[in-house]
Design an enzyme around this catalytic site. Structure first.
Site, PDB file in Angstrom:
ATOM      1  N   CYS A  87      -7.729 -93.006  25.098  1.00 38.84           N
ATOM      2  CA  CYS A  87      -8.081 -92.238  23.906  1.00 38.84           C
ATOM      3  C   CYS A  87      -7.076 -92.632  22.824  1.00 38.84           C
ATOM      4  O   CYS A  87      -5.870 -92.426  23.000  1.00 38.84           O
ATOM      5  CB  CYS A  87      -7.986 -90.750  24.229  1.00 38.84           C
ATOM      6  SG  CYS A  87      -8.281 -89.659  22.829  1.00 38.84           S
TER       7      CYS A  87
ATOM      8  N   CYS B 293     -11.999 -95.808  18.310  1.00 37.27           N
ATOM      9  CA  CYS B 293     -12.146 -94.585  19.111  1.00 37.27           C
ATOM     10  C   CYS B 293     -12.969 -95.014  20.313  1.00 37.27           C
ATOM     11  O   CYS B 293     -13.956 -95.744  20.167  1.00 37.27           O
ATOM     12  CB  CYS B 293     -12.868 -93.509  18.306  1.00 37.27           C
ATOM     13  SG  CYS B 293     -13.493 -92.127  19.304  1.00 37.27           S
TER      14      CYS B 293
HETATM   15  N1  DGL Z   1     -12.156 -90.957  22.274  1.00 30.63           N
HETATM   16  C1  DGL Z   1     -11.131 -90.528  21.390  1.00 30.63           C
HETATM   17  C2  DGL Z   1     -10.357 -91.704  20.768  1.00 30.63           C
HETATM   18  O1  DGL Z   1     -10.366 -92.814  21.269  1.00 30.63           O
HETATM   19  C3  DGL Z   1     -11.406 -89.542  20.305  1.00 30.63           C
HETATM   20  C4  DGL Z   1     -12.543 -88.646  20.240  1.00 30.63           C
HETATM   21  C5  DGL Z   1     -12.124 -87.237  19.811  1.00 30.63           C
HETATM   22  O2  DGL Z   1     -12.061 -86.966  18.602  1.00 30.63           O
HETATM   23  O3  DGL Z   1     -11.880 -86.444  20.684  1.00 30.63           O
HETATM   24  O4  DGL Z   1      -9.695 -91.509  19.779  1.00 30.63           O
END
Ligand code: DGL
Length: 262
Positions: free
Chosen positions: A78, A189
């Site tokens: 993430c 993301c």
């Molecule tokens: N999947 C997450 C990232 O790579 C973010 C998504 C969220 O806002 O929770 O930043």
């Protein structure tokens, strides 16, 4: 060389939801013999519109769940959690390899010819010092345009959202920053690779590359395991355990669907 039981322990993955599965898929491809435990925090998603302190607290809680599975290494799959919590995680779990993910600006610059690079990421990733430092490093080599995409990850997490709504979102948010000299879009993301087809459809004939950080993160994971003597060398395919903080059974179904997609 660590003892053999240590190499047989699983690798932990965490994300604010199902997005990190895009990285998990690549890691399984690169490290087929390893066992993986994935924890998606969909009950608390999105992280990208929360404060750094809130994100840190949620990330630590998610990692504690993975610790119950006796993991040998951690991947913070993430970008948002990495930018807010990775330093503190490395302080607390100093004995364990911890790999984070950041928007793949460097590969975009290396593959490009100095044109525009649009970085799509959560508002929090873009606001963090870590991201500003990344842009400062490369801005003399390309035009880097950050695009905070509030509400975009929901198109992956929430099955009630339609493709029509997604195309309208892209038109409203990506459309205004797309120029003729746009060379690449960094999917900063881990949710966004799951809507890459729709982004490509929106781009139409434009020769724009989509770049994400899953390959870089997975090869870094492999290298760190090798350096620490933690690589598992079995011939059999490893196992994947999927966990989610949401009680909604559809979330588990969605997780496996995304994992098996493509
Ligand atoms: N999947 C997450 C990232 O790579 C973010 C998504 C969220 O806002 O929770 O930043």
């Amino acid at each position: 060389m660590k003892n053999r039981d240590m190499t047989k322990r699983p690798i932990g993955f965490m994300d604010s939801g199902v997005g990190g599965i895009s990285v998990l898929k690549e890691a399984v491809r690169v490290l087929p013999a390893e066992d993986f435990v994935y924890f998606g925090d969909s009950a608390n998603a999105p992280y990208g519109t929360k404060t750094p302190a809130e994100i840190r607290e949620l990330t630590f809680k998610a990692v504690e769940k993975l610790m119950d599975h006796d993991i040998k290494a951690l991947v913070v799959a993430c970008n948002t959690a990495t930018s807010s919590a990775i330093r503190d995680l490395r302080l607390k779990y100093s004995d364990m390899p911890i790999i984070g993910i950041e928007p793949a600006v460097k590969p975009a610059v290396v593959c490009g010819r100095g044109g525009r690079i649009i970085v799509m990421a959560t508002p929090m990733t873009i606001r963090q010092r870590k991201f500003r430092e990344l842009v400062n490093t490369y801005e003399s080599e390309a035009e880097i345009v950050p695009l905070a995409c509030e509400g975009l990850m929901e198109f992956v997490e929430d099955p009630s959202k339609t493709k029509e709504e997604l195309m309208a979102y892209l038109d409203e948010n990506l459309g205004p920053v797309l120029t003729d000299d746009t060379e690449s879009i960094v999917l900063g993301c881990t949710h966004y690779p799951f809507i890459a087809d729709e982004i490509r459809e929106y781009l139409g004939d434009r020769p724009v590359m989509l770049i994400d950080g899953s390959k870089g993160t997975s090869s870094q994971l492999k290298q760190r395991l090798a350096d620490s003597g933690l690589l598992r060398d079995d011939q059999e395919q490893g196992q994947i355990t999927m966990l989610n903080s949401s009680n909604d059974p559809e979330m588990m179904e969605l997780s496996w669907r995304l994992f098996n997609e493509i």
